[in-house]
Design a protein around this motif. Structure first.
Motif, PDB file in Angstrom:
ATOM      1  N   ALA A   1      45.865  45.605  45.033  1.00 17.32           N
ATOM      2  CA  ALA A   1      44.490  46.025  45.326  1.00 17.32           C
ATOM      3  C   ALA A   1      43.502  44.900  45.042  1.00 17.32           C
ATOM      4  CB  ALA A   1      44.134  47.267  44.508  1.00 17.32           C
ATOM      5  N   LEU A   2      43.714  44.187  43.949  1.00 20.24           N
ATOM      6  CA  LEU A   2      42.755  43.150  43.566  1.00 20.24           C
ATOM      7  C   LEU A   2      42.878  41.916  44.459  1.00 20.24           C
ATOM      8  CD1 LEU A   2      40.524  42.910  41.494  1.00 20.24           C
ATOM      9  CD2 LEU A   2      42.100  41.696  40.004  1.00 20.24           C
ATOM     10  N   THR A   3      44.103  41.530  44.816  1.00 17.86           N
ATOM     11  CA  THR A   3      44.249  40.361  45.688  1.00 17.86           C
ATOM     12  C   THR A   3      43.722  40.652  47.099  1.00 17.86           C
ATOM     13  OG1 THR A   3      46.546  41.054  46.149  1.00 17.86           O
ATOM     14  CG2 THR A   3      46.204  39.367  44.452  1.00 17.86           C
ATOM     15  N   ALA A   4      43.786  41.913  47.520  1.00 14.20           N
ATOM     16  CA  ALA A   4      43.196  42.266  48.816  1.00 14.20           C
ATOM     17  C   ALA A   4      41.689  42.096  48.779  1.00 14.20           C
ATOM     18  CB  ALA A   4      43.561  43.702  49.182  1.00 14.20           C
ATOM     19  N   ALA A   5      41.072  42.414  47.637  1.00 12.04           N
ATOM     20  CA  ALA A   5      39.617  42.268  47.503  1.00 12.04           C
ATOM     21  C   ALA A   5      39.216  40.813  47.273  1.00 12.04           C
ATOM     22  CB  ALA A   5      39.108  43.141  46.356  1.00 12.04           C
ATOM     23  N   HIS A   6      40.112  40.018  46.693  1.00 11.06           N
ATOM     24  CA  HIS A   6      39.809  38.611  46.373  1.00 11.06           C
ATOM     25  C   HIS A   6      40.951  37.734  46.877  1.00 11.06           C
ATOM     26  CE1 HIS A   6      36.526  40.029  43.797  1.00 11.06           C
ATOM     27  NE2 HIS A   6      37.367  40.949  43.379  1.00 11.06           N
ATOM     28  N   PRO A   7      41.075  37.560  48.179  1.00  8.88           N
ATOM     29  CA  PRO A   7      42.233  36.859  48.752  1.00  8.88           C
ATOM     30  C   PRO A   7      42.284  35.372  48.442  1.00  8.88           C
ATOM     31  CG  PRO A   7      40.607  37.351  50.461  1.00  8.88           C
ATOM     32  CD  PRO A   7      40.153  38.064  49.222  1.00  8.88           C
ATOM     33  N   LEU A   8      41.186  34.787  47.998  1.00  5.28           N
ATOM     34  CA  LEU A   8      41.172  33.352  47.702  1.00  5.28           C
ATOM     35  C   LEU A   8      41.389  33.059  46.216  1.00  5.28           C
ATOM     36  CD1 LEU A   8      38.169  32.268  49.969  1.00  5.28           C
ATOM     37  CD2 LEU A   8      40.618  32.133  50.474  1.00  5.28           C
ATOM     38  N   ASP A   9      41.633  34.085  45.432  1.00  2.19           N
ATOM     39  CA  ASP A   9      41.852  33.906  43.990  1.00  2.19           C
ATOM     40  C   ASP A   9      43.323  33.553  43.765  1.00  2.19           C
ATOM     41  OD1 ASP A   9      42.344  34.357  41.188  1.00  2.19           O
ATOM     42  OD2 ASP A   9      40.431  35.420  41.122  1.00  2.19           O
ATOM     43  N   GLU A  10      43.587  32.275  43.575  1.00  2.00           N
ATOM     44  CA  GLU A  10      44.980  31.819  43.447  1.00  2.00           C
ATOM     45  C   GLU A  10      45.672  32.300  42.172  1.00  2.00           C
ATOM     46  OE1 GLU A  10      45.828  27.803  45.376  1.00  2.00           O
ATOM     47  OE2 GLU A  10      43.696  27.630  44.867  1.00  2.00           O
ATOM     48  N   PRO A  11      45.005  32.342  41.004  1.00  2.00           N
ATOM     49  CA  PRO A  11      45.684  32.888  39.825  1.00  2.00           C
ATOM     50  C   PRO A  11      46.153  34.323  40.030  1.00  2.00           C
ATOM     51  CG  PRO A  11      43.750  31.649  39.159  1.00  2.00           C
ATOM     52  CD  PRO A  11      43.696  31.748  40.654  1.00  2.00           C
ATOM     53  N   LEU A  12      45.372  35.134  40.746  1.00  2.00           N
ATOM     54  CA  LEU A  12      45.790  36.507  41.026  1.00  2.00           C
ATOM     55  C   LEU A  12      47.014  36.521  41.935  1.00  2.00           C
ATOM     56  CD1 LEU A  12      42.478  38.502  41.612  1.00  2.00           C
ATOM     57  CD2 LEU A  12      44.043  38.677  39.678  1.00  2.00           C
ATOM     58  N   ALA A  13      47.001  35.678  42.956  1.00  2.00           N
ATOM     59  CA  ALA A  13      48.150  35.608  43.867  1.00  2.00           C
ATOM     60  C   ALA A  13      49.405  35.184  43.123  1.00  2.00           C
ATOM     61  CB  ALA A  13      47.854  34.647  45.006  1.00  2.00           C
ATOM     62  N   ALA A  14      49.272  34.195  42.221  1.00  2.00           N
ATOM     63  CA  ALA A  14      50.432  33.740  41.451  1.00  2.00           C
ATOM     64  C   ALA A  14      50.942  34.846  40.543  1.00  2.00           C
ATOM     65  CB  ALA A  14      50.054  32.506  40.634  1.00  2.00           C
ATOM     66  N   MET A  15      50.033  35.597  39.944  1.00  2.00           N
ATOM     67  CA  MET A  15      50.437  36.698  39.077  1.00  2.00           C
ATOM     68  C   MET A  15      51.185  37.771  39.868  1.00  2.00           C
ATOM     69  SD  MET A  15      48.055  38.918  36.455  1.00  2.00           S
ATOM     70  CE  MET A  15      47.604  37.437  35.546  1.00  2.00           C
ATOM     71  N   LEU A  16      50.697  38.076  41.079  1.00  2.00           N
ATOM     72  CA  LEU A  16      51.370  39.061  41.930  1.00  2.00           C
ATOM     73  C   LEU A  16      52.761  38.557  42.328  1.00  2.00           C
ATOM     74  CD1 LEU A  16      51.482  41.649  43.562  1.00  2.00           C
ATOM     75  CD2 LEU A  16      50.182  40.502  45.380  1.00  2.00           C
ATOM     76  N   MET A  17      52.877  37.276  42.641  1.00  2.00           N
ATOM     77  CA  MET A  17      54.181  36.709  42.987  1.00  2.00           C
ATOM     78  C   MET A  17      55.160  36.873  41.831  1.00  2.00           C
ATOM     79  SD  MET A  17      52.878  33.225  44.897  1.00  2.00           S
ATOM     80  CE  MET A  17      54.521  32.479  44.932  1.00  2.00           C
TER      81      MET A  17
END
Length: 373
Positions: free
Chosen positions: A293-309
């Motif tokens: 949900a958060l990465t969809a709202a903030h798609p350019l936030d790389e730390p969030l993307a890495a955490m999801l990965m």
């Protein structure tokens, strides 16, 4: 007929001058009646004087207080304490000290509830209050964000209008309207008071969600330092429930823009804290839902993307984890024209090589995290 006197002094530079310091007894009575909305003929009948005398008193009041017109006199009557919302004129003694503004502690009863973590809204007794247009809402938001501090008219002008101030000083008018909107119509209580330095919300009269957020963040820090992961997750969940969309949604002004960004970052930091502890507790599914949900709202936030990965890999979903990387890479290239950061590339390489230790999926016992939210 009501009297209006326009002075050469710009209203935007008018200073607050207590009525008791410069007005005579009869002039104070006239100002009090004006503040209650009485016409000149009604004031004349009440005071048993000719209507022309009331007009003369009003003309002198405007000059002595440096006010522009009758509307400004009405606002001043409220600011100096001669009149309170929902009440008629209050008898006062002639001594100067009797008309200074005193803090009005609210009596027992329901508070006004204000929400800033989304569109600005306020309730009393569960009923939604009409707060007027966006600039007026921005004035209320500035007072609520002030956390009990007194804000001068100039500070409110700077916060709400920035480099494009209004032609006239509308701050007292907006405060007057907000007082009427927030007042329950019973008793002398008011939500916004004026002291010597400016306006502020009466302590204890307002229940604001931003104040609850500050308290919860403090509790999250204490629970983190005490090594209580379940309490950290619980408090984070409570804090996130306070948000109802973009903070201060649609509000204009420098303060709203700055606070909007700060509160969004605060929310992201709380989600990160919650997810980190959920992963350590083995609550992978909950953590992944939150991160999606958060990465969809903030798609350019790389730390969030890495955490999801990392979370997806831990849950045995390696292909989805790599898909998150590809999606982030394309978005960064299309929107910003930059490649993925070293952190994101490193997470991808570790997933490809199955490096669980490098992905931080097996932290040492008792490992803590920073408390800076």
């Amino acid at each position: 007929m009501p009297t209006t006197l326009t002075t050469d002094r710009p209203r935007a530079t008018t200073l607050f001058r207590p009525a008791a310091a410069v007005l005579g007894h009869q002039e104070r009575r006239v100002l009090s009646a004006i503040g209650c909305g009485l016409r000149d003929d009604e004031i004349a009948a009440e005071l048993a004087v000719p209507e022309d005398t009331v007009a003369e008193h009003l003309a002198r009041i405007l000059v002595k207080l440096g006010l522009r017109d009758r509307a400004a006199a009405i606002v001043h009557a409220f600011d100096c304490g001669l009149v309170v919302p929902g009440r008629g004129p209050r008898p006062r003694s002639a001594g100067p000290a009797s008309l200074t503004v005193a803090a009005r502690a609210p009596g027992p009863g329901p508070k006004v509830r204000i929400s800033l973590l989304g569109p600005v809204r306020a309730w009393r007794d569960g009923r939604l209050i009409d707060l007027g247009h966006l600039r007026q809402q921005a004035v209320l938001a500035a007072l609520a964000l002030g956390a009990g501090r007194s804000l001068s008219q100039q500070q409110l002008l700077d916060d709400v209008w920035g480099m494009e101030p209004p032609v006239t000083n509308v701050v007292p008018v907006y405060v007057y309207r907000l007082r009427k909107a927030l007042h329950d119509g019973a008793g002398p209580r008011t939500v916004i008071e004026r002291g010597l330095r400016g306006y502020q919300l009466v302590p204890g009269a307002v229940d604001a969600d931003v104040a609850h957020l500050r308290e919860l963040v403090t509790g999250i820090g204490k629970a983190t330092r005490a090594g209580e992961p379940l309490e950290v997750v619980r408090l984070c969940a409570q804090a996130l429930k306070l948000f109802h969309g973009e903070p201060l949604a649609g509000l204009p002004g420098p303060l709203a823009e700055l606070e909007r960004l700060r509160l969004i970052e605060r929310r992201i930091a709380i989600v990160r804290r919650k997810v980190e502890w959920q992963l350590r507790l083995g609550q992978d599914a909950e953590a992944i839902d939150e991160l999606f949900a958060l990465t969809a709202a903030h798609p350019l936030d790389e730390p969030l993307a890495a955490m999801l990965m990392r979370a997806l890999y831990r849950d045995g979903r390696q292909a989805e984890a790599l898909t998150v990387f590809e999606r982030a890479r394309r978005r960064l290239a299309d929107d910003l024209g930059v490649p993925p950061s070293r952190m994101l590339r490193r997470a991808r390489q570790m997933i490809l090589h199955g490096d669980e230790a490098g992905l931080g999926l097996t932290p040492p016992a008792g490992a803590g995290i920073g408390t800076g939210l």
